[in-house]
Design an enzyme around this catalytic site. Structure first.
Site, short mmCIF file in Angstrom:
data_model
loop_
_atom_site.label_atom_id
_atom_site.label_comp_id
_atom_site.label_asym_id
_atom_site.label_seq_id
_atom_site.Cartn_x
_atom_site.Cartn_y
_atom_site.Cartn_z
N ASP A 1 9.18 -28.26 -0.60
CA ASP A 1 10.01 -28.18 0.60
C ASP A 1 9.52 -27.03 1.47
O ASP A 1 9.81 -25.90 1.16
CB ASP A 1 11.49 -28.05 0.25
CG ASP A 1 11.78 -27.11 -0.92
OD1 ASP A 1 10.85 -26.69 -1.63
OD2 ASP A 1 12.97 -26.78 -1.11
N GLU B 1 5.67 -15.23 -4.58
CA GLU B 1 6.00 -16.64 -4.82
C GLU B 1 4.81 -17.55 -4.51
O GLU B 1 4.63 -18.58 -5.15
CB GLU B 1 7.19 -16.99 -3.90
CG GLU B 1 7.64 -18.41 -3.96
CD GLU B 1 8.53 -18.79 -2.79
OE1 GLU B 1 9.34 -19.70 -2.97
OE2 GLU B 1 8.43 -18.18 -1.71
#
Length: 566
Positions: free
Chosen positions: A318, A520
């Site tokens: 996403d 991340e």
């Protein structure tokens, strides 16, 4: 409740509602955006707040706030006072937890890491498991209606930063790292929580929040159990997990997920797609989703867009141009009309894992049935996704959009021939990487694809500004492709796998030395640059990045004489 007016009657899925609390928190979120403005605004923060008093009292106080101006805006001071009075801080319902199986330097930790500098750093990464370990507070168990956080029976390891709850697919790589850290009990506790979620909801949720109950994430629970069993030979774990895995397999092969494609020879193949049970803005990004949907005029179009955006979130990617009809226009998302390569690879892995576990338990009938299912899915993956000319597997776009149950005839033009790292994920599975000729073909195409960059594998070749596109590289994608190449046993494949792993380790190291954190995602064009794009600021912590780092260092080590800095 139909997901959109234009859907086939066979494809209508129940929308799973969130709680009254989440609905209220979305109102607070929208008011906060109007009051505080867009700068540094994170919509998720507001749906993660927990109440100090019951909902009706809090709502009454909220409705009583003075509002001024045309838009009925609440003043900064009034809203700040209201939030401080009626809410506990986001994250207060998750307590820091000291894992009992954590030791500063586990016995036999990363024996192949000979370089003292890299070893010292690896121990710092290992120590991050303590920072990221949490346990749900007793308050959540006693008064769940005051929290969007869901009660879980065991401790968890969270990704980090804004992601303060446990996430589904992140946890596979967290577990791979925990196993390198010899933290077997912590790894088993994560699996116990996911089994609890399957027993409660019928599938593992995207994350442990009330607003995630309408979707799952890439199904890797069986892979988690398999890896833990490989290290511990814990038959009880398999015995406890198998009923949940059978339930999860049924979920991903249920009517809404399953699509039948007929090949040129008239053979039918069943494959699965992402299909969230939701048709409204995602609560954790409600304000953003409404803004994106504002270009649609009809309610049915908006509902379909919300359905596709939630389904893209279910994919874990996403967001990415993988899911759009037009790569330069985000609102052309059509996730539910796409059969994704990687999802079907994960389900194939699940089928193989279930067969393996059934065999361990002496359940021959289940073993044979799942080996058969795996063989059928392998055939389907090759019939629908494989492109021999390009030497990779491509996502397949359904001509009938989101229609269910009606068999669709395969057409070459429906393969999405853009290059994504997901096109090479089948290599991760034994049924593909054990074929030497296939691996050589795929490896050649992978090397010339443009995905391999100085600091790792790019997610795509399209720089869309979305985070699951170029120039970002993500730990799980590096790991699956590297592990697939490695397991093929081919000398050239091992050499390529090691080269990519070394680049990835180095970019994490350089970034850590610059920022003091593991990130991340990373920009694969330059060592030590963290990634950007998407709908929130770059995050640190970071669960799956730590896990992949430790797994790579365990596998490949780091020689004493090899430099790691820039």
């Amino acid at each position: 409740m139909a997901l959109a007016a234009g859907l086939s009657h066979k494809c209508r899925a129940t929308v799973i509602p969130t709680t009254p609390l989440v609905t209220f928190l979305e109102r607070v979120q929208e008011t906060a955006l109007g009051t505080f403005g867009e700068k540094n605004f994170d919509a998720k923060l507001y749906v993660d707040l927990s109440l100090k008093f019951n909902l009706s009292k809090t709502e009454k106080a909220f409705d009583g706030l003075p509002r001024g101006g045309e838009n009925g805006t609440v003043s900064v001071q009034d809203l700040k006072e209201f939030i401080a009075t009626y809410f506990a801080d986001a994250g207060d319902d998750l307590l820091h937890y000291d894992p009992e199986d954590f030791v500063p330097e586990p016995e036999g930790f990363l024996p192949k890491v000979k370089n003292p500098e890299v070893r010292a750093w690896a121990l710092q990464v290992h120590a991050l498991w303590k920072n990221l370990s949490r346990k749900v507070s007793d308050g959540v168990l006693e008064q769940p209606e005051l929290h969007s956080l869901l009660p879980l029976p065991e401790a968890v390891v969270v990704p980090g930063s804004r992601f303060i709850e446990v996430y589904y697919w992140d946890s596979y790589w967290v577990i791979r790292g925990l196993l390198a850290s010899k933290m077997y009990e912590t790894a088993k506790a994560i699996v116990t929580n996911f089994i609890f979620l399957v027993d409660t909801y019928g599938y593992v949720l995207n994350g442990s929040r009330a607003y995630y109950t309408n979707r799952s994430q890439p199904p890797l629970l069986s892979a988690m159990v398999y890896e833990i069993y490989n290290r511990t030979c814990d038959v009880e774990l398999i015995r406890n997990a198998l009923p949940a895995l059978l339930k999860e397999h049924a979920f991903w092969n249920s009517e809404i997920h399953k699509v039948t494609i007929q090949d040129a020879q008239g053979c039918n193949h069943n494959l699965s797609r992402y299909y969230a049970r939701w048709n409204k803005p995602r609560p954790e990004s409600s304000t953003k989703d409404k803004e994106s949907a504002s270009k649609f005029l009809s309610n049915a179009e908006k509902q379909q867009f919300y359905h596709d955006i939630a389904s893209a979130a279910e994919s874990g990617w996403d967001f990415s141009t993988r899911w759009t009809r037009n790569t330069s226009e985000f609102t052309t998302l059509s996730t539910t009309s796409i059969l994704p390569v990687d999802l079907n690879v994960y389900i194939l892995k699940m089928e193989l894992d279930i067969a393996f576990m059934a065999n361990v338990l002496g359940n021959k009938a289940t073993m044979e049935s799942f080996l058969e299912a795996a063989e059928a899915r392998k055939k389907a993956i090759n019939s629908v996704f494989w492109n021999g000319e390009m030497g990779q597997w491509f996502d397949y776009r359904l001509a009938n959009g989101t229609l269910c149950k009606e068999s669709e005839t395969w057409q070459a033009c429906n393969q999405n021939q853009n290059v994504y790292a997901s096109n090479f994920i089948p290599l991760w599975i034994d049924l593909f990487h054990s074929d030497a000729a296939l691996v050589e073909n795929v490896m050649g195409n992978f090397q010339s694809s443009g995905l391999v960059n100085v600091a790792g594998i790019a997610t795509s070749l399209i720089n869309s500004g979305q985070q699951w596109d170029f120039p970002n590289g993500w730990a799980p994608l590096q790991h699956m492709i590297v592990e697939g190449l490695l397991r093929s046993g081919l000398k050239e494949a091992r050499s390529l796998a090691e080269d990519i792993a070394m680049r990835w380790i180095k970019t994490n190291y350089v970034g850590y030395k610059k920022t003091g954190a593991i990130h991340e995602k990373y920009d694969v064009r330059k060592f030590g640059e963290f990634g950007g794009g998407g709908e929130y600021i770059p995050q640190t912590g970071f669960g799956w990045s730590n896990g992949v780092l430790l797994a790579f260092l365990e596998e490949f080590g780091w020689p004493e004489d090899r430099s790691i800095g820039c």
